[in-house]
Scaffold this active site. Structure first.
Site, PDB file in Angstrom:
ATOM      1  CG  ASP A 127      -2.352   0.356   0.904  1.00  0.00           C
ATOM      2  OD1 ASP A 127      -2.514   1.221   0.029  1.00  0.00           O
ATOM      3  OD2 ASP A 127      -3.278  -0.159   1.536  1.00  0.00           O
ATOM      4  CG  ASP A 184      -9.602   2.064  -0.920  1.00  0.00           C
ATOM      5  OD1 ASP A 184      -8.594   2.073  -1.669  1.00  0.00           O
ATOM      6  OD2 ASP A 184      -9.543   1.879   0.310  1.00  0.00           O
TER       7      ASP A 184
HETATM    8  C1  GLA Z   1      -6.033   1.232   1.316  1.00  0.00           C
HETATM    9  C2  GLA Z   1      -6.157   0.252   0.154  1.00  0.00           C
HETATM   10  C3  GLA Z   1      -7.288  -0.726   0.439  1.00  0.00           C
HETATM   11  C4  GLA Z   1      -7.043  -1.461   1.749  1.00  0.00           C
HETATM   12  C5  GLA Z   1      -6.872  -0.446   2.871  1.00  0.00           C
HETATM   13  C6  GLA Z   1      -6.455  -1.111   4.162  1.00  0.00           C
HETATM   14  O1  GLA Z   1      -7.136   2.079   1.409  1.00  0.00           O
HETATM   15  O2  GLA Z   1      -6.391   0.947  -1.038  1.00  0.00           O
HETATM   16  O3  GLA Z   1      -7.417  -1.636  -0.625  1.00  0.00           O
HETATM   17  O4  GLA Z   1      -5.887  -2.251   1.619  1.00  0.00           O
HETATM   18  O5  GLA Z   1      -5.882   0.510   2.549  1.00  0.00           O
HETATM   19  O6  GLA Z   1      -6.286  -0.180   5.197  1.00  0.00           O
END
Ligand code: GLA
Length: 373
Positions: A127, A184
Site C-alpha cells: 500500500d 478504493d
Molecule cells: C487502502 C487500500 C485498500 C485497503 C486499505 C487497508 O485504502 O487501497 O485496498 O488495503 O488501505 O487499510
C-alpha cells in the site's frame, strides 16, 4: 513467470476490514475449495491490513502477528492455506504506517520481505499510506521489488498506490505483477462505474506479467461488510464482473465466500467470462462506441475470437449500437460475426454490419464472436 494472466483470488478487506483472525481465514480457505472457486482459478487467499501488532518487536525489529487474532502465528495459517491447494497472501505498506495505522515497511523492506518469506507468503499487497513527503514513490516500490527478489521465495508483488504519480508509466520497472490504478471501491454502482470508466485510456499499460488492478470485486456483498455503502443488485454485479473480465483486471473476490449464493458462484465462475479475462494474449479492450456513460467494449482474443460487451453504465435504459466497421470489419469484406451470448449460451447466428440492442439501466450483454461469411 508470475502473473502470466490476471491473478485471481480473495482478499479480506472488503468484507472483514480489521475483523480478521485465524478462524475467518481457515473458513474462507475451506469455502474456496468447497464452492469450487479454487478449481475455477481463484488461487490466492490474501490477508489485508490489520493483521499485526501495533508496533514492531523492539528486539528483532520484525513485524509481529497480533496474537489475539493469529494465536498460532502466520506460518500456521499459511500452512493451512497451502494444504488446501491455495496460495497465501500478505499485506504491508511502503510508508511508515499502513492505512489502518499498523507498522509499515518503510526502511524495513528487506527484513519484512524475509519475514513474509518465512511465513510462506506467495503474494504481497503493498500500500501507499504514510509515505514521507521526501521519499520517492517509485524508489520505494523498487526497493520492495528488490527485497522480494532477494527473499528466496517467489512472491507476487501487488502494488497499491491508487494510480498516484502516473504509476502506470513506471510500475513495471519495479517488478510489480499488478498495480492498483484507482481509489478504493465501495459496494455501489456509481463507485464501480467511476473506477471502470477512469481506466479506459490506461488499459494498454496492462499486459502479461503486470496487470492494471481496478480493486477487489464487491460481488455478493449486497451492502454488507467493510466497504458497505448502498450495495448493488444482481444486475449491477453481473456488469461489474463482465467489466473486470473485459479489462483483463485481476479478479480478487471481496465478498464473504462462506455465504455466496449459487447465483453469485455461477456468475464468478462463468467459464466464458473467465476465458475472456484469462486470455493468454491479454490484449487491451477498446471502446469504439459510447452513449454518455454507456460503452461498447471490444477485446480481441487468441484463436480468432472476439469478445464484445454492450455495457449500459447509464442510470436509464439505453440503445447501444456496435458497427462492425469500427472493429475493422467493413461490410464489403463479406464478413459478419457469429455471436454467442456469454450469459445464456444462445447463438444470435451470423450478424452483418451492426448489432443494435436496447440495454436496461446498469445491465450489459456480452458476446463471444467469430468472423463468419
Ligand atoms: C487502502 C487500500 C485498500 C485497503 C486499505 C487497508 O485504502 O487501497 O485496498 O488495503 O488501505 O487499510
Amino acid at each position: 513467470m508470475l502473473s502470466k494472466t490476471p491473478p485471481m483470488g480473495f482478499n479480506t478487506w472488503n468484507t472483514f476490514g480489521e475483523d480478521i483472525n485465524e478462524t475467518v481465514i481457515k473458513e474462507t480457505a475451506d469455502a474456496m475449495v468447497a464452492t469450487g472457486l479454487r478449481d475455477a482459478g481463484y488461487e490466492y487467499l490474501v490477508i489485508d491490513d490489520c493483521w499485526s501488532k501495533r508496533e514492531r518487536d523492539p528486539e528483532t525489529g520484525k513485524i509481529v502477528p497480533e496474537p489475539a487474532k493469529f494465536p498460532n502465528g502466520m506460518k500456521a495459517v499459511s500452512d493451512y492455506v497451502h494444504a488446501k491447494g491455495l496460495k497465501f497472501g500478505m499485506y504491508s505498506c511502503a510508508g511508515t504506517r499502513t492505512c489502518a495505522d499498523y507498522p509499515g515497511s518503510f526502511g524495513h523492506e528487506f527484513l519484512d520481505a524475509e519475514t513474509f518469506a518465512e511465513y510462506g507468503a506467495d503474494f504481497l499487497k503493498y500500500d501507499y499510506c504514510y509515505k514521507p513527503n521526501t521519499a520517492n514513490g517509485p524508489l520505494l516500490y523498487r526497493k520492495m521489488g528488490m527485497a522480494l527478489k532477494a527473499c528466496g521465495r517467489e512472491i507476487l508483488f501487488s502494488a497499491c498506490n491508487w494510480g498516484c504519480d502516473d504509476v502506470h508509466t513506471w510500475i513495471r520497472s519495479a517488478g510489480a505483477h499488478m498495480f492498483r490504478s484507482t481509489g478504493d471501491i465501495n459496494d455501489s454502482f456509481p463507485s464501480m462505474r467511476e473506477i471502470a470508466l477512469s481506466q479506459i485510456d490506461n488499459l494498454a499499460y496492462s499486459a502479461v506479467g503486470c496487470f492494471n488492478d481496478i480493486d477487489m470485486l464487491t460481488i455478493g456483498m449486497y451492502g454488507k461488510g467493510n466497504v458497505g455503502s448502498t450495495g448493488c443488485n444482481d444486475t449491477d454485479y453481473k456488469t461489474q464482473f463482465a467489466l473486470w473480465c473485459m479489462f483483463s483486471a485481476p479478479l480478487m473476490l471481496g465478498g464473504d465466500i462462506r455465504t455466496f449464493s449459487e447465483k453469485t458462484l455461477a456468475l464468478v465462475t462463468n467459464k466464458t467470462l473467465l476465458r475472456i479475462n484469462q486470455d493468454p494474449e491479454a490484449r487491451p479492450c477498446f471502446a469504439p462506441e459510447r452513449e454518455n456513460d454507456a460503452r461498447v467494449f471490444v477485446k480481441i482474443l487468441s484463436d480468432n475470437e472476439f469478445a464484445i460487451m454492450l455495457a449500459n453504465l447509464n442510470d436509464y435504459d439505453t440503445h447501444l449500437c456496435v458497427f462492425f466497421e469500427n472493429l475493422g470489419i467493413p461490410a464489403d469484406s463479406g464478413y459478419g460475426l457469429e455471436m454467442t451470448d456469454v450469459f445464456t449460451g444462445e447463438s444470435l447466428g451470423v450478424k452483418k454490419e451492426f448489432l443494435r440492442r436496447r440495454i436496461p439501466a446498469h445491465d450489459c450483454e456480452c458476446y463471444i464472436c467469430k468472423l463468419a461469411k
